[in-house]
Design a protein around this motif. Structure first.
Motif, PDB file in Angstrom:
ATOM      1  N   PRO A   1      56.589 -23.636  51.265  1.00  0.00           N
ATOM      2  CA  PRO A   1      55.728 -24.138  50.192  1.00  0.00           C
ATOM      3  C   PRO A   1      54.793 -25.209  50.760  1.00  0.00           C
ATOM      4  N   GLN A   2      53.563 -25.262  50.266  1.00  0.00           N
ATOM      5  CA  GLN A   2      52.617 -26.255  50.766  1.00  0.00           C
ATOM      6  C   GLN A   2      53.229 -27.647  50.597  1.00  0.00           C
ATOM      7  N   PRO A   3      53.327 -28.400  51.695  1.00  0.00           N
ATOM      8  CA  PRO A   3      53.909 -29.741  51.605  1.00  0.00           C
ATOM      9  C   PRO A   3      53.039 -30.685  50.777  1.00  0.00           C
ATOM     10  N   VAL A   4      53.689 -31.609  50.101  1.00  0.00           N
ATOM     11  CA  VAL A   4      52.990 -32.613  49.299  1.00  0.00           C
ATOM     12  C   VAL A   4      52.314 -33.629  50.218  1.00  0.00           C
ATOM     13  N   ASN A   5      52.950 -33.946  51.353  1.00  0.00           N
ATOM     14  CA  ASN A   5      52.413 -34.915  52.318  1.00  0.00           C
ATOM     15  C   ASN A   5      52.868 -34.516  53.715  1.00  0.00           C
ATOM     16  N   ASP A   6      52.646 -35.390  54.687  1.00  0.00           N
ATOM     17  CA  ASP A   6      53.034 -35.064  56.066  1.00  0.00           C
ATOM     18  C   ASP A   6      54.421 -35.587  56.433  1.00  0.00           C
ATOM     19  N   LYS A   7      55.202 -35.964  55.445  1.00  0.00           N
ATOM     20  CA  LYS A   7      56.542 -36.507  55.713  1.00  0.00           C
ATOM     21  C   LYS A   7      57.578 -35.406  55.975  1.00  0.00           C
ATOM     22  N   MET A   8      57.535 -34.329  55.149  1.00  0.00           N
ATOM     23  CA  MET A   8      58.531 -33.268  55.311  1.00  0.00           C
ATOM     24  C   MET A   8      58.081 -31.994  54.609  1.00  0.00           C
ATOM     25  N   ALA A   9      58.733 -30.898  55.007  1.00  0.00           N
ATOM     26  CA  ALA A   9      58.488 -29.594  54.391  1.00  0.00           C
ATOM     27  C   ALA A   9      59.735 -28.738  54.579  1.00  0.00           C
ATOM     28  N   GLY A  10      59.853 -27.702  53.762  1.00  0.00           N
ATOM     29  CA  GLY A  10      60.981 -26.787  53.864  1.00  0.00           C
ATOM     30  C   GLY A  10      60.547 -25.429  54.356  1.00  0.00           C
ATOM     31  N   GLY A  11      61.435 -24.752  55.055  1.00  0.00           N
ATOM     32  CA  GLY A  11      61.198 -23.390  55.520  1.00  0.00           C
ATOM     33  C   GLY A  11      62.281 -22.481  54.970  1.00  0.00           C
ATOM     34  N   PHE A  12      61.856 -21.317  54.448  1.00  0.00           N
ATOM     35  CA  PHE A  12      62.780 -20.416  53.784  1.00  0.00           C
ATOM     36  C   PHE A  12      62.584 -18.993  54.296  1.00  0.00           C
ATOM     37  N   MET A  13      63.670 -18.217  54.367  1.00  0.00           N
ATOM     38  CA  MET A  13      63.620 -16.853  54.891  1.00  0.00           C
ATOM     39  C   MET A  13      64.992 -16.218  54.754  1.00  0.00           C
TER      40      MET A  13
ATOM     41  N   GLY B 248      47.937 -20.450  52.574  1.00  0.00           N
ATOM     42  CA  GLY B 248      47.276 -19.423  53.382  1.00  0.00           C
ATOM     43  C   GLY B 248      47.439 -19.633  54.878  1.00  0.00           C
ATOM     44  N   ASP B 249      47.771 -20.856  55.301  1.00  0.00           N
ATOM     45  CA  ASP B 249      48.008 -21.118  56.722  1.00  0.00           C
ATOM     46  C   ASP B 249      49.300 -20.426  57.154  1.00  0.00           C
ATOM     47  N   LYS B 250      49.464 -20.283  58.456  1.00  0.00           N
ATOM     48  CA  LYS B 250      50.695 -19.743  59.035  1.00  0.00           C
ATOM     49  C   LYS B 250      51.295 -20.817  59.940  1.00  0.00           C
ATOM     50  N   VAL B 251      52.588 -21.024  59.818  1.00  0.00           N
ATOM     51  CA  VAL B 251      53.310 -22.001  60.629  1.00  0.00           C
ATOM     52  C   VAL B 251      54.265 -21.229  61.535  1.00  0.00           C
ATOM     53  N   THR B 252      54.125 -21.404  62.832  1.00  0.00           N
ATOM     54  CA  THR B 252      54.979 -20.718  63.798  1.00  0.00           C
ATOM     55  C   THR B 252      56.273 -21.499  64.013  1.00  0.00           C
ATOM     56  N   VAL B 253      57.381 -20.772  63.996  1.00  0.00           N
ATOM     57  CA  VAL B 253      58.706 -21.358  64.204  1.00  0.00           C
ATOM     58  C   VAL B 253      59.468 -20.450  65.159  1.00  0.00           C
ATOM     59  N   GLU B 254      60.224 -21.058  66.052  1.00  0.00           N
ATOM     60  CA  GLU B 254      61.122 -20.286  66.899  1.00  0.00           C
ATOM     61  C   GLU B 254      62.544 -20.635  66.497  1.00  0.00           C
TER      62      GLU B 254
ATOM     63  N   PRO C 177      66.066 -16.107  71.212  1.00  0.00           N
ATOM     64  CA  PRO C 177      65.256 -16.739  70.171  1.00  0.00           C
ATOM     65  C   PRO C 177      64.369 -15.726  69.455  1.00  0.00           C
ATOM     66  N   VAL C 178      63.991 -16.069  68.222  1.00  0.00           N
ATOM     67  CA  VAL C 178      63.115 -15.231  67.415  1.00  0.00           C
ATOM     68  C   VAL C 178      61.935 -16.077  66.957  1.00  0.00           C
ATOM     69  N   LYS C 179      60.714 -15.595  67.244  1.00  0.00           N
ATOM     70  CA  LYS C 179      59.510 -16.276  66.748  1.00  0.00           C
ATOM     71  C   LYS C 179      59.166 -15.720  65.387  1.00  0.00           C
ATOM     72  N   VAL C 180      58.875 -16.625  64.457  1.00  0.00           N
ATOM     73  CA  VAL C 180      58.598 -16.263  63.072  1.00  0.00           C
ATOM     74  C   VAL C 180      57.353 -17.006  62.613  1.00  0.00           C
ATOM     75  N   GLU C 181      56.537 -16.344  61.797  1.00  0.00           N
ATOM     76  CA  GLU C 181      55.406 -17.018  61.160  1.00  0.00           C
ATOM     77  C   GLU C 181      55.741 -17.207  59.693  1.00  0.00           C
ATOM     78  N   LEU C 182      55.746 -18.464  59.257  1.00  0.00           N
ATOM     79  CA  LEU C 182      55.963 -18.781  57.859  1.00  0.00           C
ATOM     80  C   LEU C 182      54.608 -18.884  57.183  1.00  0.00           C
ATOM     81  N   GLU C 183      54.412 -18.080  56.151  1.00  0.00           N
ATOM     82  CA  GLU C 183      53.163 -18.173  55.401  1.00  0.00           C
ATOM     83  C   GLU C 183      53.278 -19.348  54.440  1.00  0.00           C
ATOM     84  N   VAL C 184      52.257 -20.198  54.422  1.00  0.00           N
ATOM     85  CA  VAL C 184      52.260 -21.342  53.518  1.00  0.00           C
ATOM     86  C   VAL C 184      51.839 -20.844  52.138  1.00  0.00           C
ATOM     87  N   LYS C 185      52.718 -21.071  51.176  1.00  0.00           N
ATOM     88  CA  LYS C 185      52.521 -20.612  49.801  1.00  0.00           C
ATOM     89  C   LYS C 185      52.285 -21.815  48.887  1.00  0.00           C
TER      90      LYS C 185
END
Length: 159
Positions: free
Chosen positions: A40-52, A120-126, A134-142
């Protein structure tokens, strides 16, 4: 050394080189399958969650042991119990099963973002596992309120 010995050594060296080049690099290829990855689009630059959803089609259980991303130097695995989240060192990915990282439950937490991604951005995570590669994943920012419908047990792999 005679000519025959020289040829045998040359063939042996060629075969050894071919094996080394063809994938004996020591890396383990992961068989984990990741679906529905989003942030989900983060509210600020302090933290964000990743889900899958991480599926393990193998007969061997594994563990998610960590994650890395260019967007943060501090990714943590969090579990949610009794509506309280806490950092854990790993999470089980059962044999022939799945690990669900979802809103209100277990998730990956990005701490101290280097930038704030937009819808709409994509965040890369390994993703890192105890035994799988390891698995590379792109998280779509919603959108911040995005919450996908949980698939039913009869939906199978149709996503």
């Amino acid at each position: 050394m005679n000519a025959r010995t020289t040829r045998i050594l040359a063939v042996a060296l060629s075969l050894t080189a071919a094996l080394a080049i063809s994938g004996c690099s020591g890396e383990t290829k992961s068989q984990m399958i990741v679906k529905g990855a989003f942030m989900p689009q983060p509210v600020n630059d302090k933290m964000a969650g990743g889900f899958m959803v991480i599926s393990n089609p193998t007969e061997n259980a594994d563990k998610l042991t960590g994650a890395t991303s260019p967007i943060s130097d501090d990714l943590q695995i969090h579990e949610t119990k009794d509506q309280k989240m806490q950092q854990v060192q790993s999470m089980d990915v059962p044999a022939d099963g799945e690990l669900r990282l979802e809103r209100g439950g277990n998730h990956i937490m990005f701490m101290g973002l280097k930038s704030t991604p937009k819808v709409g951005d994509k965040v890369t995570v390994e993703l890192h596992f105890e035994t799988s590669g390891p698995v590379k994943v792109e998280l779509e920012v919603k959108d911040r309120t995005y919450n996908p419908q949980a698939p039913t047990a009869t939906s199978g792999n149709a996503h």
